[in-house]
Design an enzyme around this catalytic site. Structure first.
Site, PDB file in Angstrom:
ATOM      1  N   GLY A 153      -4.477  -8.487  -1.637  1.00 39.30           N
ATOM      2  CA  GLY A 153      -4.426  -7.544  -2.757  1.00 39.30           C
ATOM      3  C   GLY A 153      -3.146  -6.722  -2.681  1.00 39.30           C
ATOM      4  O   GLY A 153      -2.146  -7.149  -2.094  1.00 39.30           O
ATOM      5  N   ARG A 169     -13.152   7.528   1.980  1.00 37.08           N
ATOM      6  CA  ARG A 169     -12.973   6.243   2.682  1.00 37.08           C
ATOM      7  C   ARG A 169     -14.295   5.791   3.296  1.00 37.08           C
ATOM      8  O   ARG A 169     -14.638   4.608   3.263  1.00 37.08           O
ATOM      9  CB  ARG A 169     -11.902   6.386   3.759  1.00 37.08           C
ATOM     10  CG  ARG A 169     -10.509   6.665   3.188  1.00 37.08           C
ATOM     11  CD  ARG A 169      -9.535   6.965   4.305  1.00 37.08           C
ATOM     12  NE  ARG A 169      -8.195   7.291   3.848  1.00 37.08           N
ATOM     13  CZ  ARG A 169      -7.784   8.514   3.493  1.00 37.08           C
ATOM     14  NH1 ARG A 169      -8.636   9.527   3.506  1.00 37.08           N
ATOM     15  NH2 ARG A 169      -6.537   8.736   3.124  1.00 37.08           N
ATOM     16  N   ASN A 187     -17.364  -2.825   2.989  1.00 39.40           N
ATOM     17  CA  ASN A 187     -16.310  -3.373   3.851  1.00 39.40           C
ATOM     18  C   ASN A 187     -16.806  -3.828   5.215  1.00 39.40           C
ATOM     19  O   ASN A 187     -16.172  -4.671   5.862  1.00 39.40           O
ATOM     20  CB  ASN A 187     -15.153  -2.373   3.945  1.00 39.40           C
ATOM     21  CG  ASN A 187     -14.409  -2.307   2.616  1.00 39.40           C
ATOM     22  OD1 ASN A 187     -14.675  -3.094   1.709  1.00 39.40           O
ATOM     23  ND2 ASN A 187     -13.492  -1.371   2.473  1.00 39.40           N
ATOM     24  N   ASP A 221      -0.845   9.244   7.784  1.00 41.14           N
ATOM     25  CA  ASP A 221      -0.999  10.691   7.566  1.00 41.14           C
ATOM     26  C   ASP A 221       0.107  11.452   8.308  1.00 41.14           C
ATOM     27  O   ASP A 221       0.625  12.453   7.814  1.00 41.14           O
ATOM     28  CB  ASP A 221      -2.367  11.152   8.072  1.00 41.14           C
ATOM     29  CG  ASP A 221      -3.473  10.263   7.547  1.00 41.14           C
ATOM     30  OD1 ASP A 221      -3.896  10.448   6.404  1.00 41.14           O
ATOM     31  OD2 ASP A 221      -3.890   9.329   8.276  1.00 41.14           O
ATOM     32  N   ARG A 240       3.211  11.291   6.393  1.00 36.18           N
ATOM     33  CA  ARG A 240       3.151  12.252   5.264  1.00 36.18           C
ATOM     34  C   ARG A 240       3.467  13.668   5.771  1.00 36.18           C
ATOM     35  O   ARG A 240       4.186  14.427   5.120  1.00 36.18           O
ATOM     36  CB  ARG A 240       1.755  12.205   4.623  1.00 36.18           C
ATOM     37  CG  ARG A 240       1.518  10.925   3.837  1.00 36.18           C
ATOM     38  CD  ARG A 240       0.065  10.729   3.420  1.00 36.18           C
ATOM     39  NE  ARG A 240      -0.059   9.518   2.595  1.00 36.18           N
ATOM     40  CZ  ARG A 240      -1.147   8.800   2.465  1.00 36.18           C
ATOM     41  NH1 ARG A 240      -2.262   9.145   3.102  1.00 36.18           N
ATOM     42  NH2 ARG A 240      -1.164   7.732   1.702  1.00 36.18           N
ATOM     43  N   HIS A 292      -8.747   8.846  10.201  1.00 35.07           N
ATOM     44  CA  HIS A 292      -7.927   8.593   9.015  1.00 35.07           C
ATOM     45  C   HIS A 292      -8.876   8.828   7.840  1.00 35.07           C
ATOM     46  O   HIS A 292      -9.463   7.900   7.281  1.00 35.07           O
ATOM     47  CB  HIS A 292      -7.374   7.161   9.002  1.00 35.07           C
ATOM     48  CG  HIS A 292      -6.665   6.839   7.707  1.00 35.07           C
ATOM     49  ND1 HIS A 292      -5.592   7.551   7.247  1.00 35.07           N
ATOM     50  CD2 HIS A 292      -6.913   5.891   6.759  1.00 35.07           C
ATOM     51  CE1 HIS A 292      -5.195   7.060   6.081  1.00 35.07           C
ATOM     52  NE2 HIS A 292      -5.989   6.057   5.758  1.00 35.07           N
TER      53      HIS A 292
HETATM   54  N1  LIG Z   1      -5.488   2.372   6.456  1.00 35.84           N
HETATM   55  C1  LIG Z   1      -4.763   2.861   5.464  1.00 35.84           C
HETATM   56  O1  LIG Z   1      -3.968   3.792   5.658  1.00 35.84           O
HETATM   57  C2  LIG Z   1      -4.909   2.284   4.104  1.00 35.84           C
HETATM   58  C3  LIG Z   1      -5.957   1.455   3.838  1.00 35.84           C
HETATM   59  N2  LIG Z   1      -6.145   0.933   2.597  1.00 35.84           N
HETATM   60  C4  LIG Z   1      -7.312   0.082   2.426  1.00 35.84           C
HETATM   61  O2  LIG Z   1      -6.904  -1.282   2.341  1.00 35.84           O
HETATM   62  C5  LIG Z   1      -7.928  -2.027   1.666  1.00 35.84           C
HETATM   63  C6  LIG Z   1      -7.298  -2.923   0.609  1.00 35.84           C
HETATM   64  O3  LIG Z   1      -6.750  -2.145  -0.427  1.00 35.84           O
HETATM   65  P1  LIG Z   1      -6.001  -2.843  -1.680  1.00 35.84           P
HETATM   66  O4  LIG Z   1      -5.152  -3.940  -1.191  1.00 35.84           O
HETATM   67  O5  LIG Z   1      -5.453  -1.773  -2.503  1.00 35.84           O
HETATM   68  O6  LIG Z   1      -7.260  -3.471  -2.436  1.00 35.84           O
HETATM   69  P2  LIG Z   1      -7.228  -4.737  -3.430  1.00 35.84           P
HETATM   70  O7  LIG Z   1      -8.501  -4.691  -4.181  1.00 35.84           O
HETATM   71  O8  LIG Z   1      -5.945  -4.789  -4.153  1.00 35.84           O
HETATM   72  O9  LIG Z   1      -7.236  -5.982  -2.415  1.00 35.84           O
HETATM   73  C7  LIG Z   1      -8.299  -6.290  -1.579  1.00 35.84           C
HETATM   74  C8  LIG Z   1      -8.294  -7.793  -1.395  1.00 35.84           C
HETATM   75  O10 LIG Z   1      -9.282  -8.140  -0.403  1.00 35.84           O
HETATM   76  C9  LIG Z   1      -9.779  -9.417  -0.807  1.00 35.84           C
HETATM   77  N3  LIG Z   1     -11.032  -9.737  -0.118  1.00 35.84           N
HETATM   78  C10 LIG Z   1     -12.273  -9.243  -0.339  1.00 35.84           C
HETATM   79  N4  LIG Z   1     -13.157  -9.863   0.476  1.00 35.84           N
HETATM   80  C11 LIG Z   1     -12.455 -10.744   1.231  1.00 35.84           C
HETATM   81  C12 LIG Z   1     -12.806 -11.679   2.246  1.00 35.84           C
HETATM   82  N5  LIG Z   1     -14.073 -11.825   2.662  1.00 35.84           N
HETATM   83  N6  LIG Z   1     -11.823 -12.441   2.786  1.00 35.84           N
HETATM   84  C13 LIG Z   1     -10.541 -12.310   2.374  1.00 35.84           C
HETATM   85  N7  LIG Z   1     -10.151 -11.450   1.407  1.00 35.84           N
HETATM   86  C14 LIG Z   1     -11.105 -10.677   0.856  1.00 35.84           C
HETATM   87  C15 LIG Z   1      -9.939  -9.288  -2.306  1.00 35.84           C
HETATM   88  O11 LIG Z   1     -10.069 -10.561  -2.942  1.00 35.84           O
HETATM   89  C16 LIG Z   1      -8.657  -8.567  -2.674  1.00 35.84           C
HETATM   90  O12 LIG Z   1      -7.615  -9.471  -3.009  1.00 35.84           O
HETATM   91  C17 LIG Z   1      -8.907  -0.982   1.125  1.00 35.84           C
HETATM   92  O13 LIG Z   1     -10.025  -0.892   1.988  1.00 35.84           O
HETATM   93  C18 LIG Z   1      -8.104   0.307   1.165  1.00 35.84           C
HETATM   94  O14 LIG Z   1      -8.923   1.453   1.253  1.00 35.84           O
HETATM   95  C19 LIG Z   1      -5.272   1.197   1.576  1.00 35.84           C
HETATM   96  C20 LIG Z   1      -4.193   1.994   1.788  1.00 35.84           C
HETATM   97  C21 LIG Z   1      -3.946   2.650   3.050  1.00 35.84           C
HETATM   98  C1  LIG Z   2      -5.921   4.821   0.944  1.00 39.97           C
HETATM   99  C2  LIG Z   2      -5.564   5.416   2.218  1.00 39.97           C
HETATM  100  O1  LIG Z   2      -6.277   5.314   3.186  1.00 39.97           O
HETATM  101  C3  LIG Z   2      -4.345   6.182   2.301  1.00 39.97           C
HETATM  102  O2  LIG Z   2      -3.419   6.024   1.496  1.00 39.97           O
HETATM  103  O3  LIG Z   2      -4.271   7.049   3.190  1.00 39.97           O
END
Ligand SMILES: NC(=O)C1=CN([C@@H]2O[C@H](COP(=O)(O)OP(=O)(O)OC[C@H]3O[C@@H](n4cnc5c(N)ncnc54)[C@H](O)[C@@H]3O)[C@@H](O)[C@H]2O)C=CC1
Ligand SMILES: CC(=O)C(=O)O
Length: 304
Positions: A13, A88, A95, A148, A151, A175
């Protein structure tokens, strides 16, 4: 590990594809294997990313979970993202199941692989991945409060007029909403941050709120965050490949609290080498305990 390293990204994604793009630009890995349950998304991302291949020496292609399980570094971004104002932690039901499926489908995972969790809630998912993957804990960690902290450093750099990498300071704990700024150990050029006159009249609680609320603000404005985390993750991948041993606040298992949260750790080619026992004042210690208690309660519901 060196050139020849294979990196898998599970979840193609916004976050997964942006990490892939950042890695292409960095040219530090020979191969990126992209995996997604949605075959159209992953095919579209590969076609789009491969148009940028000419600026890189990295090959990018679609792969299976089994192939991903044999890669040197496996980045997990698969999962639902927050809707505006959703926390989250509220993503855990959805998830957890996705992570369980992904880890199951990759088994047997190469015993030398490093699992880097990014999907949220990242601390809880890291704890679950440590239990399910069968890998040593030092090889399973999350991006944690690195984003964070970036930021926070950006904010401080603009307040006192120094480069971001001159600001040595961390956001620690979850986080998520119970994170806190470790003000007492933060410094610039060896001078405690709290002694800078530019910070005298700054409301520290409001600043902490601004940092912890930044993701909510971005999600409200554009639906998701992905550039910041891609910068963080691609630099962590580089740190592992080049065995840089940088100190980063990452989601790691803390024996004392029996849960995963962010503390500064040394990151090298085999994963987390050790934790740095950063100085915390009594107020910060309480915040760390509160963050740990909040996370442990949820972890215990999923894994006994
Ligand atoms: N740790 C951090 O600082 C951050 C974490 N995130 C997290 O990252 C995750 C993804 O966010 P985005 O990419 O924006 O979401 P998105 O919706 O654009 O992409 C998620 C992807 O995961 C895929 N997916 C779902 N189930 C799956 C499986 N069983 N096997 C393989 N792929 C699978 C979906 O088809 C989709 O393409 C979210 O949980 C979000 O909260 C986002 C930004 C920062
Ligand atoms: C979405 C998320 O975890 C972040 O941007 O901090």
């Amino acid at each position: 590990m060196g050139y020849g390293t294979r990196v898998a990204i599970i979840g193609a994604g916004s976050v997964g594809a942006t990490i892939a793009f950042a890695l292409l630009l960095q040219k530090i890995t020979s191969e990126i294997v992209l995996v997604d349950i949605d075959k159209e998304i992953v095919r579209g991302q590969i076609l789009d990313l491969s148009d940028a291949n000419f600026i890189s020496s990295t090959q990018i292609h679609y792969g299976t979970y089994q192939e991903a399980g044999q890669c040197d570094i496996i980045v997990i971004t698969a999962g639902a993202k927050q809707r505006p104002s959703e926390t989250r932690v509220e993503l855990i039901e959805r998830n957890y199941k996705i992570l369980e499926n992904v880890i199951g489908a990759m088994q047997p995972i190469n015993s030398g692989s490093i699992l880097l969790l990014v999907a949220n809630p990242v601390d809880i998912l890291t704890y679950i991945a440590q239990k399910l993957s069968g890998l040593p804990k030092k090889q399973v960690f999350g991006s944690g409060t690195f984003l964070d902290s970036a930021r926070f450093r950006l904010k401080i750099s603009s307040l006192i007029g120094v480069a971001e990498n001159a600001v040595h300071g961390y956001v620690l704990g979850e986080h998520g909403d119970s994170q806190f700024i470790a003000w007492s150990s933060a410094q610039v050029g060896g001078k405690p941050l709290l002694e800078f006159s530019e910070l005298e009249n700054v409301d520290k609680d409001a600043l902490a709120k601004e940092i912890s609320g930044k993701a909510y603000e971005i999600i409200k404005l554009k639906g998701a965050t992905y550039f910041g985390i891609a910068g963080c993750v691609s630099s962590l991948v580089q740190c592992i490949i080049l065995n840089q041993r940088l100190v980063r606040p990452l989601s790691t298992f803390i024996e004392e609290y029996g849960c995963v949260l962010s503390m500064p750790v040394v990151l090298g080619k085999n994963g987390i080498e050790r934790m740095i026992d950063v100085h915390l004042d009594s107020n910060e210690k309480i915040k760390l305990q509160q963050s740990a208690a909040a996370l442990k309660e949820i972890c215990d519901k999923y894994i006994k």
